[in-house]
Design an enzyme around this catalytic site. Structure first.
Site, short mmCIF file in Angstrom:
data_model
loop_
_atom_site.label_atom_id
_atom_site.label_comp_id
_atom_site.label_asym_id
_atom_site.label_seq_id
_atom_site.Cartn_x
_atom_site.Cartn_y
_atom_site.Cartn_z
CD1 TRP A 16 2.41 91.30 45.91
CD2 TRP A 16 1.57 93.16 44.84
NE1 TRP A 16 1.33 90.67 45.08
CE2 TRP A 16 0.87 92.12 44.51
CE3 TRP A 16 1.11 94.30 44.22
CZ2 TRP A 16 -0.28 91.80 43.48
CZ3 TRP A 16 0.03 94.25 43.30
CH2 TRP A 16 -0.47 93.19 43.18
CD GLU A 17 7.07 96.72 49.90
OE1 GLU A 17 7.42 97.91 49.57
OE2 GLU A 17 6.05 96.63 50.80
N GLY A 18 8.56 95.92 44.84
CA GLY A 18 9.25 96.12 43.72
C GLY A 18 10.63 96.45 43.96
NE ARG A 138 2.26 94.19 50.34
CZ ARG A 138 3.55 94.68 50.34
NH1 ARG A 138 3.96 95.73 49.87
NH2 ARG A 138 4.12 93.90 51.26
#
Length: 233
Positions: A16-18, A138
């Site tokens: 989810w942060e990438g 998320r």
């Protein structure tokens, strides 16, 4: 010994942060790099033009997580599974320790209301005053990790003993099996009789009566055996 996020939690945060190896601005204008690293997490400072390697991104993430892991561990006073702990660290990492510590989520959790956490997570879906699909997704992923079964590594739960079969349940099983067997026999016999149109209606009724009587005796015997097996005879 400090508690660390498990592999499931680490994978969720990375997802989810990438990973971005060149500095960029997040949806609210904060300079970010790697796996969501910002100045608020500590060095290195993030500014326009900053570039890092994959190895640096991984190292920065693990270093950044330490303060969020510590914040969750210190703030939560109830027992958490590894997945629940990881879900809260992901949440804290995303919204910041201040928001986590002042959240209704934490208050309800520490009051023993574990079931309230997924719903409270879902409320944190806004940035800059507007709902973002990415944040909503998320939060759903964190709630899913929270609900996923996983005991704390040091926890051991004795498996519950399997309940002994009662005469009622045993009887039901035996009756169902017997009924199925006799029913099939009746159906087969009826198919054999149907082509013979010369068989009188009286003979057919007599045959059905005898069949029903046989079924009754079979069911009575099955129930008696089931009670004997259950030690209730």
């Amino acid at each position: 010994m400090p508690r660390n996020v498990n592999e499931a939690g680490l994978a969720l945060i990375k997802q989810w942060e990438g990973r971005r190896l060149t500095a960029y601005k997040d949806p609210v204008g904060v300079w970010t790099i790697g796996y969501g690293h910002t100045d608020a997490a500590g060095p290195p400072a993030v500014k326009r033009g900053l570039k890092i390697s994959e190895a640096q991104a991984e190292a920065m993430l693990r270093a950044d997580l330490a303060q969020y892991e510590a914040a969750v561990e210190a703030a939560v006073t109830v027992r958490l599974t590894d997945n629940q702990f990881a879900a809260l660290v992901s949440f804290c990492f995303n919204v910041g320790p201040g928001n986590f510590l002042g959240s209704t989520l934490l208050n309800k959790l520490n009051a023993g209301n574990h079931a309230a956490v997924p719903g409270e997570l879902a409320k944190w879906n806004k940035a800059g005053g507007r709902v973002l699909a990415g944040l909503a997704n998320r939060r759903a992923a964190e709630a899913g990790l929270w609900a996923r079964g996983a005991f704390v590594a040091s926890n051991y739960v004795e498996p519950a003993a399997k309940a002994a079969a009662t005469a009622t349940t045993a009887g039901k099983g035996a009756l169902a099996a017997t009924f199925g067997t006799v029913g099939a026999a009746v159906a087969e016999a009826a198919q054999q009789l149907s082509p013979f149109t010369e068989v009188s209606q009286i003979a057919k009724h007599a045959f059905v009566a005898l069949t029903v009587l046989g079924v009754a005796f079979a069911l009575h015997g099955a129930l008696r055996r089931a009670r004997e097996d259950a030690g209730l005879a």
